[in-house]
Each structure stands twice: as structure tokens, then as C-alpha cells.
Design a protein around this motif. Structure first.
Motif, mmCIF file in Angstrom:
data_model
loop_
_atom_site.group_PDB
_atom_site.id
_atom_site.type_symbol
_atom_site.label_atom_id
_atom_site.label_comp_id
_atom_site.label_asym_id
_atom_site.label_seq_id
_atom_site.Cartn_x
_atom_site.Cartn_y
_atom_site.Cartn_z
ATOM 1 N N LEU B 116 -0.624 54.202 -7.463
ATOM 2 C CA LEU B 116 -1.689 54.655 -8.362
ATOM 3 C C LEU B 116 -1.516 56.091 -8.875
ATOM 4 C CD1 LEU B 116 -5.000 53.052 -6.992
ATOM 5 C CD2 LEU B 116 -3.926 52.703 -9.228
ATOM 6 N N PRO B 117 -1.175 57.065 -8.008
ATOM 7 C CA PRO B 117 -1.044 58.440 -8.528
ATOM 8 C C PRO B 117 0.082 58.597 -9.558
ATOM 9 C CG PRO B 117 -1.079 58.402 -6.115
ATOM 10 C CD PRO B 117 -0.908 57.002 -6.569
ATOM 11 N N HIS B 118 0.991 57.640 -9.605
ATOM 12 C CA HIS B 118 2.177 57.771 -10.464
ATOM 13 C C HIS B 118 2.142 56.847 -11.691
ATOM 14 C CE1 HIS B 118 3.724 59.955 -7.019
ATOM 15 N NE2 HIS B 118 3.507 58.886 -6.270
ATOM 16 N N LEU B 119 1.069 56.083 -11.830
ATOM 17 C CA LEU B 119 1.042 55.068 -12.897
ATOM 18 C C LEU B 119 1.141 55.681 -14.292
ATOM 19 C CD1 LEU B 119 -1.501 52.221 -12.070
ATOM 20 C CD2 LEU B 119 0.984 52.089 -12.306
ATOM 21 N N ASP B 120 0.495 56.811 -14.484
ATOM 22 C CA ASP B 120 0.510 57.417 -15.803
ATOM 23 C C ASP B 120 1.932 57.817 -16.208
ATOM 24 O OD1 ASP B 120 -1.530 57.980 -17.792
ATOM 25 O OD2 ASP B 120 -0.735 60.025 -17.685
ATOM 26 N N SER B 121 2.634 58.461 -15.293
ATOM 27 C CA SER B 121 4.005 58.882 -15.642
ATOM 28 C C SER B 121 4.924 57.666 -15.732
ATOM 29 C CB SER B 121 4.535 59.905 -14.636
ATOM 30 O OG SER B 121 4.449 59.404 -13.333
ATOM 31 N N TYR B 304 16.810 46.584 -17.172
ATOM 32 C CA TYR B 304 17.594 47.757 -16.775
ATOM 33 C C TYR B 304 16.785 49.029 -17.044
ATOM 34 C CZ TYR B 304 21.348 51.220 -16.976
ATOM 35 O OH TYR B 304 22.124 52.334 -16.787
ATOM 36 N N SER B 305 16.158 49.082 -18.217
ATOM 37 C CA SER B 305 15.367 50.261 -18.585
ATOM 38 C C SER B 305 14.126 50.388 -17.708
ATOM 39 C CB SER B 305 14.956 50.174 -20.056
ATOM 40 O OG SER B 305 16.100 50.192 -20.875
ATOM 41 N N ALA B 306 13.503 49.244 -17.388
ATOM 42 C CA ALA B 306 12.321 49.284 -16.508
ATOM 43 C C ALA B 306 12.718 49.792 -15.121
ATOM 44 C CB ALA B 306 11.697 47.895 -16.409
ATOM 45 N N ARG B 307 13.871 49.354 -14.651
ATOM 46 C CA ARG B 307 14.346 49.826 -13.333
ATOM 47 C C ARG B 307 14.601 51.337 -13.361
ATOM 48 N NH1 ARG B 307 17.855 44.376 -12.684
ATOM 49 N NH2 ARG B 307 16.533 43.367 -11.122
ATOM 50 N N ARG B 308 15.134 51.809 -14.477
ATOM 51 C CA ARG B 308 15.376 53.246 -14.624
ATOM 52 C C ARG B 308 14.041 54.013 -14.533
ATOM 53 N NH1 ARG B 308 17.590 55.777 -20.183
ATOM 54 N NH2 ARG B 308 17.669 57.937 -19.504
ATOM 55 N N ALA B 309 13.019 53.490 -15.187
ATOM 56 C CA ALA B 309 11.706 54.144 -15.151
ATOM 57 C C ALA B 309 11.129 54.104 -13.731
ATOM 58 C CB ALA B 309 10.760 53.453 -16.128
ATOM 59 N N PHE B 310 11.298 52.983 -13.044
ATOM 60 C CA PHE B 310 10.794 52.877 -11.666
ATOM 61 C C PHE B 310 11.548 53.839 -10.748
ATOM 62 C CE2 PHE B 310 7.725 49.458 -10.534
ATOM 63 C CZ PHE B 310 7.322 49.148 -11.823
ATOM 64 N N GLU B 311 12.858 53.924 -10.926
ATOM 65 C CA GLU B 311 13.649 54.812 -10.070
ATOM 66 C C GLU B 311 13.193 56.267 -10.254
ATOM 67 O OE1 GLU B 311 17.852 54.560 -10.653
ATOM 68 O OE2 GLU B 311 18.297 55.903 -8.985
ATOM 69 N N GLU B 312 13.046 56.676 -11.528
ATOM 70 C CA GLU B 312 12.642 58.069 -11.778
ATOM 71 C C GLU B 312 11.241 58.351 -11.270
ATOM 72 O OE1 GLU B 312 13.423 59.806 -15.586
ATOM 73 O OE2 GLU B 312 15.314 58.708 -15.777
ATOM 74 N N THR B 313 10.413 57.324 -11.255
ATOM 75 C CA THR B 313 9.028 57.525 -10.819
ATOM 76 C C THR B 313 8.906 57.521 -9.293
ATOM 77 O OG1 THR B 313 8.274 56.408 -12.821
ATOM 78 C CG2 THR B 313 6.653 56.656 -11.045
ATOM 79 N N PHE B 314 9.596 56.589 -8.661
ATOM 80 C CA PHE B 314 9.308 56.350 -7.243
ATOM 81 C C PHE B 314 10.422 56.757 -6.272
ATOM 82 C CE2 PHE B 314 6.652 53.029 -9.388
ATOM 83 C CZ PHE B 314 5.414 53.555 -9.041
ATOM 84 N N ALA B 315 11.662 56.876 -6.739
ATOM 85 C CA ALA B 315 12.751 57.205 -5.810
ATOM 86 C C ALA B 315 12.472 58.564 -5.166
ATOM 87 C CB ALA B 315 14.087 57.233 -6.545
ATOM 88 N N GLY B 316 12.642 58.635 -3.876
ATOM 89 C CA GLY B 316 12.349 59.874 -3.158
ATOM 90 C C GLY B 316 10.902 59.976 -2.708
ATOM 91 N N LYS B 317 10.053 59.185 -3.341
ATOM 92 C CA LYS B 317 8.633 59.187 -2.949
ATOM 93 C C LYS B 317 8.306 57.967 -2.105
ATOM 94 C CE LYS B 317 7.230 61.441 -7.284
ATOM 95 N NZ LYS B 317 8.255 61.116 -8.288
ATOM 96 N N LEU B 318 8.944 56.854 -2.436
ATOM 97 C CA LEU B 318 8.720 55.603 -1.697
ATOM 98 C C LEU B 318 10.065 55.074 -1.212
ATOM 99 C CD1 LEU B 318 6.293 53.771 -4.152
ATOM 100 C CD2 LEU B 318 5.677 55.052 -2.106
ATOM 101 N N LYS B 319 10.015 54.363 -0.095
ATOM 102 C CA LYS B 319 11.257 53.868 0.486
ATOM 103 C C LYS B 319 11.828 52.690 -0.332
ATOM 104 C CE LYS B 319 13.139 52.686 5.017
ATOM 105 N NZ LYS B 319 12.798 52.280 6.376
ATOM 106 N N ASN B 320 10.966 51.725 -0.618
ATOM 107 C CA ASN B 320 11.427 50.538 -1.349
ATOM 108 C C ASN B 320 10.762 50.490 -2.723
ATOM 109 O OD1 ASN B 320 13.017 49.448 0.820
ATOM 110 N ND2 ASN B 320 11.085 48.952 1.838
ATOM 111 N N TRP B 321 11.473 50.929 -3.730
ATOM 112 C CA TRP B 321 10.914 50.961 -5.084
ATOM 113 C C TRP B 321 11.644 49.996 -6.018
ATOM 114 C CZ3 TRP B 321 14.929 51.985 -8.176
ATOM 115 C CH2 TRP B 321 16.006 52.691 -7.609
ATOM 116 N N GLN B 322 12.626 49.267 -5.491
ATOM 117 C CA GLN B 322 13.470 48.426 -6.349
ATOM 118 C C GLN B 322 12.687 47.252 -6.951
ATOM 119 O OE1 GLN B 322 14.381 49.547 -3.366
ATOM 120 N NE2 GLN B 322 16.245 50.737 -3.740
ATOM 121 N N LEU B 323 13.173 46.795 -8.108
ATOM 122 C CA LEU B 323 12.597 45.621 -8.782
ATOM 123 C C LEU B 323 13.560 44.447 -8.643
ATOM 124 C CD1 LEU B 323 11.341 47.321 -12.083
ATOM 125 C CD2 LEU B 323 9.911 46.431 -10.237
#
Lengths: 137, 483
Positions: B116-121, B304-323
């Protein structure tokens, strides 16, 4: 404006009328322009030519309008002035020769994907010639 | 205009227009609908279009239409028709301009609370990486020889170029590649339109949407699909962009002569067709398959682009962010499939236009893990409403050519939606409900307002009650990117 939008659940539909076939083609192009809501740049003005032959006038109309769809998407060009010459002699393939004048598109509300043949039939009425046409959006 | 009174009630969820309704019909029309949805359906010309579809030469059995059906052009949206193979016809208009328009679903283990805190970005990055809007260019531009390789290989091209993984390919209808694609039958104009549009959403009703798995109705199937209650998922809805539109335009035009040549008489010129085994039919099949493969790659690049957005948003913040891909399915397509007809297994060419393939358990061609569940059937809602993940059933194989609904289905014209609804008001309303919206055009957003669509829950209840799909999970929208 010699065209009006008709109800269509998912796509766009127009009724267009004109005194002769040349003007019917031009007014249908103008109706299509009105649906897309494009705004043209003032400069540079551009000129393109288009020729086509087809077994009937409806096919020529679809070819002509499909050309405009192609220019809008591929070259970001739209046209607001049309010089048309139609040759529809009985027993001969129909022929269209057109000069299109326009400019680059500055903005567009909605793109038309394709021009359909759905129930497309040029009819002679009290207003001259009339069609109903559906655009895929 | 055809009214409900012209229909024969089979069950509360299945109706029929008999072949005797009109002299040129070659089979009946079977409608999956409730009486209430039929009242909406009967408000436009979709039933008449379904009757017209039943005049296709070589038609096998019934034309089937889904509860999300609405008026199209030539063939109704939500329609399915099977023609004899190889002696029947193929009709470009019965597949549509957006060849292989379809939906892809990606699942995650990201819990809503953590996201939730990261949805906007996340919404902003998705909007940045998944280009949307009228005439927008894609993230990958290729030259014509490379485009031809892409059209022959489909999703394998994306794998080879680092945009996909093996699981993506395995969980894509037809493994993301229709055999028999022939780029030589695709016009230079179509190639020019397509080569710069790969990996873009485009406009209209296409979107990239982040959802939360709100409810799991079939825990066993949901686990197999990789869907976790309370976790994020991503839906991608788009097709073959200008390339597909041009292929259909070219062949609908060409087939105007073909129907004369083969003596085919049809009630609507948009339904033009040619015998599948004719030079014209073979040319279209080769071009249509090439466009379909292009669409598979397009959705793969958007993944591929959606995964890139997820990685930039969640990598380092969450353990499992993969799609992880759940499935990719087509809803505008013509395919040769084997179905039971009068007790025999026969090959037919199934035309689906706005209808999703819904193969049941045990159907050859499904990924091994989906052999027991049936294939995932993805039913997007309408931006502000739920979406559904269903599964194909044995009944869908018997009653609907292995097909089910593809969405909510429009009920309000675009002109009325634009007149009645202001895009910025709608955006505020959706944002007020916690749905992040990134839209290129406010008038385009208004046209796609939830109130312009039928109740997706009612559509899903109908196909489930009719037995042609079963519920697996319900998704709630969190962020929407639209052109």
C-alpha cells in the motif's frame, strides 16, 4: 454538418449525407475527423495524393478512409481539405483520385483503428446520397 | 430487431434462436444469458449480428454467444462460431481487427498491506514503462527482417532476446506461437505500423492493472494457478496494435472479391470469408497467425516492463516481489481445434471474437499443471469493478466450443458515456476508492467508466450457472494504467 453520430454500443457509427458521391466521401472523412477530435498544427502544411480502384463505390470509400487512418497512426498526419475525382462508369471498376491537404496532428482525443463494411451501403435518398458507417475504436 | 420473444428458453441460463428463425441460417444461435442480461443484450443489434454469423458457409453446430455480448460490426462481440475444417470458411471479420487481443495475468506473493505505501509510485512507474495512448510507440523497435522473425517465433522471440522466461512461454495459450505464421502474407504497410509498436498498451479499452486477490473461491485451483489471497496480481489487456488492424483491414478488403469468386452470399459485407483451403484463405491464415504471434510478444514485452516497475518499487524493500505468469489467453482469434460433434472428434476452425478459450480438465495442449484444473479463464472487469479468474470445464467443451466470457461487456455507447460522465470526476471517484489511475486522456477514461459496462459479477454468475466455467478467484483493482 451533413453527418450525425448514431448509437453504437462499443464503436462509433455515423450517418452521412451529401448531394453527390464526391461530397459524400469528403463529408464522411470530415465526420471521421470530428469523431477523433484532432487538433492540427498550423505548419507545415502537407500534401498527399491517393488513387485506388475497386469493384464498387463502398469499397473505394473504405479504401479512402483507411488511408486516412493509416496516415493518422503512422505519420501523425491528418487532413482537412480534400480534392476528389471519382469515376463510376457502369460496368467499369470504380476509380478514385484524391489530393489530401493537412498538417501534423498536435493532439487527438481518440484514434480510429479501422473502417468497417458493416451494413455499408450507399443509398440514394431525398438528400442525395446517404450512408451509415461503423468505425472500430 | 430481434426481441426476447424470438428466443427459446433452454434453461434459466441458456437460450436459443432456432435455425428456422431465418431462411439463410446454417445453424442455431445459442445464447448464454439470464433473462435480465438478455434485456440489456436485446437493446442493441447483437442478436441480429449473431443470426448473421449463423449464415457462414460450412458452419458446424450452433453459433454461441456469451452473456457479455454486445453489438460489434458483422460478428457480435462475445460470439463463437465453428466452421468445417478444411472445407469451411475463414472470416477475418469474425475474428476482428485486433487479432489476438487477449489478457495476461501475473501473480505475486506481495501482501497488500506491504504494498500500500508504494502503490502510487508503482502506478507511476507502470505508466512510464508501459506506454499507453493514441498512436504511442512501443519500448522495442525492430527492422522488418527482425519483425518477420518475431512474427514466425512469437513468444520464443521474446525468450531469445531476454524478455521472457520458460514459465511465461509454458503458461501462454499455444505456448505463445501459432504454427503456420507467414510474414510474407503480411503487407508492408502492416509491418510498418507494427515494427515500432511492440510493448505498448495503446488506447481504447486496453490497460495494465494492479489488483489484489480479494477472494479465493477454489483454493486448490488457486494454489495451482499461483494465486494467493491478499496478494497483488497484474492484468495486461492488449493485442496486435496497428499491425493486426492493418492485416484485418487488408483481408476484409481482399475478401470482397473472394466472396464473388467463390459464390458466397452473406447478409453483411463485414462477414466476408473465403474457403480455408483456397489461396485467399491460406494467405489470411498465414497473416492472421503472424499478427497473433506479434500480439503474444506485445503482451510479453508489457510483462517485462511490469516486472521492471515491480523490481524498482519493491526490490530491497520486500523479499519476494517477483511476478509469476498465471496464463495468457486470447479472445479474438481463429484456430483449428478438435471438438466433439455428434459423438465424433472432429477438427473445426473456431472463430472467437470477444470470447475466451475455456478448455476443461484433460484437454490436450494445456500446461501439465493445469490438466486437472482446466485452463485459467481471465475475465477483466471494468476498471472500478472486480475481475475474475475462472477455470474451463468439461461442459464448456460440450456446450460452447470450449469458450467462455471475456469481460463485463459494454452496455452504454461511448458517446453517451462521454456525455454523461466527466473523466476528471471519474478519476476522483476511483482515487477516492483507493484506485490509482494513470490515464492519457480524460475523455478516453470517461468512455471506459464502469457504469458503461454490464455487471461483471452477473456475467460471471451466468457462465458459472451454465456450467461453462467455474470460479477460482476474485480480484479487486488497486491501480490502472490506460491510454
Amino acid at each position: 454538418m451533413p453527418f450525425e453520430e448514431l448509437f453504437h454500443t462499443a464503436d462509433w457509427s455515423l450517418r452521412v449525407w451529401a448531394a453527390d458521391l464526391d461530397h459524400l466521401f469528403v463529408e464522411t472523412a470530415r465526420g471521421m475527423n470530428a469523431l477523433t477530435g484532432f487538433k492540427l498544427a498550423e505548419k507545415p502544411r502537407v500534401r498527399r495524393t491517393f488513387t485506388a480502384s475497386a469493384p464498387d463505390a463502398e469499397s473505394l470509400l473504405v479504401s479512402f478512409l483507411s488511408e486516412l487512418v493509416y496516415y493518422a497512426e503512422q505519420d501523425r498526419l491528418a487532413f482537412d481539405h480534400f480534392d476528389l475525382s471519382l469515376n463510376l462508369e457502369d460496368g467499369q471498376p470504380c476509380h478514385l483520385s484524391a489530393t489530401l491537404r493537412g498538417a501534423p496532428i498536435l493532439s487527438l482525443d481518440k484514434a480510429i483503428k479501422a473502417v468497417t463494411y458493416h451494413n455499408l451501403q450507399i443509398q440514394q435518398t431525398a438528400r442525395g446520397y446517404e450512408i451509415e458507417i461503423v468505425f472500430d475504436v | 430487431m430481434i426481441s426476447i420473444h424470438n428466443l427459446t428458453r433452454i434453461t434459466d441460463y441458456e437460450w436459443e434462436i432456432p435455425q428456422s428463425f431465418r431462411g439463410d441460417m446454417r445453424g442455431p444461435v445459442r445464447i448464454f444469458s439470464t433473462h435480465k442480461l438478455l434485456e440489456q443484450i436485446a437493446g442493441d443489434k447483437s442478436l441480429e449480428q449473431a443470426v448473421n454469423a449463423a449464415t457462414l458457409p460450412g458452419l458446424v453446430g450452433a453459433v454461441v454467444v456469451m452473456p457479455d455480448m454486445h453489438q460489434g460490426y458483422g460478428f457480435p462481440i462475445g460470439g463463437v462460431a465453428a466452421t468445417e475444417f478444411p472445407g469451411g470458411v475463414i472470416s477475418p471479420g469474425a475474428i476482428g481487427y485486433d487479432i489476438n487481443c487477449g489478457v495476461r495475468l501475473l501473480a505475486s506473493s506481495i501482501e497488500l498491506e506491504a504494498a500500500l505505501p508504494h502503490l502510487d509510485s508503482l502506478a507511476t512507474l507502470l505508466n512510464q514503462y508501459c506506454p499507453s495512448g493514441v498512436g504511442v510507440k512501443g519500448v522495442v523497435h525492430v527492422n522488418v527482417p527482425e519483425l518477420e522473425r518475431l512474427m514466425r517465433s512469437g513468444s520464443r522471440w521474446a525468450l531469445k532476446n531476454g524478455y521472457a522466461n520458460e514459465n511465461d512461454i509454458a503458461r501462454t495459450e499455444e505456448n505463445g506461437c501459432l504454427e503456420g505464421a507467414d510474414p510474407a502474407k503480411v503487407s508492408e504497410r502492416a509491418k510498418a505500423r507494427g515494427r515500432t509498436q511492440i510493448g505498448a498498451v495503446g488506447a481504447g479499452n486496453h490497460f495494465v492493472e494492479v489488483d489484489v486477490v480479494e477472494a479465493v473461491l477454489d483454493p486448490k485451483a488457486a494454489a495451482v494457478f499461483g494465486l494467493h489471497a491478499g496478494c497483488l496480481a497484474v492484468q495486461i489487456h492488449c493485442g496486435s496494435r496497428g499491425l493486426g488492424h492493418q492485416v484485418c483491414t487488408d483481408y476484409v478488403q481482399d475478401f470482397q472479391s473472394a466472396v464473388r469468386k467463390y459464390g458466397i452470399d452473406l447478409p453483411d459485407r463485414e462477414l466476408v470469408c473465403a474457403p480455408m483451403d483456397s489461396p485467399e484463405g491460406q494467405a489470411y491464415l498465414g497473416a492472421m497467425r503472424a499478427a497473433a504471434n506479434f500480439a503474444f510478444v506485445n503482451r510479453q514485452l508489457l510483462s517485462y516492463s511490469a516486472r521492471r516497475a515491480f523490481e524498482e518499487t519493491f526490490a530491497g524493500k520486500l523479499k519476494n516481489w517477483q511476478l509469476t505468469q498465471v496464463y495468457d489467453i486470447c479472445h479474438n482469434m481463429g484456430k483449428v481445434e478438435t471438438h466433439a460433434v455428434d459423438g465424433k472428434r472432429v477438427k473445426v476452425c473456431v472463430h472467437r471474437k470477444g470470447a475466451t478459450r475455456a478448455f476443461g480438465p484433460g484437454t490436450p495442449g494445456l500446461p501439465p499443471e493445469y490438466q486437472q484444473t482446466g485452463q485459467p479463464v481471465l475475465v477483466p472487469g471494468s476498471m472500478g469493478t472486480a475481475s475474475w479468474v475462472l477455470a474451463g470445464t468439461e461442459t464448456s467443451m460440450l456446450r460452447s466450443w470450449g469458450s467462455s466470457c471475456h469481460g463485463a461487456g459494454r452496455t452504454m455507447s461511448r458517446a453517451k458515456a462521454k456525455h454523461d460522465i466527466r473523466g476528471d470526476d471519474l478519476r476522483r471517484e476511483l482515487e477516492g476508492r483507493g484506485i490509482k489511475v494513470r490515464a492519457g486522456s480524460m475523455s478516453g477514461l470517461a468512455e471506459e467508466a464502469p457504469s458503461a459496462y454490464k455487471d461483471v459479477d452477473a456475467v460471471v454468475e451466468t457462465v458459472v450457472a451454465a456450467g461453462i466455467a467455474r470460479k477460482v478467484a476474485r480480484l479487486r483493482p488497486l491501480a490502472v494504467v490506460k491510454g
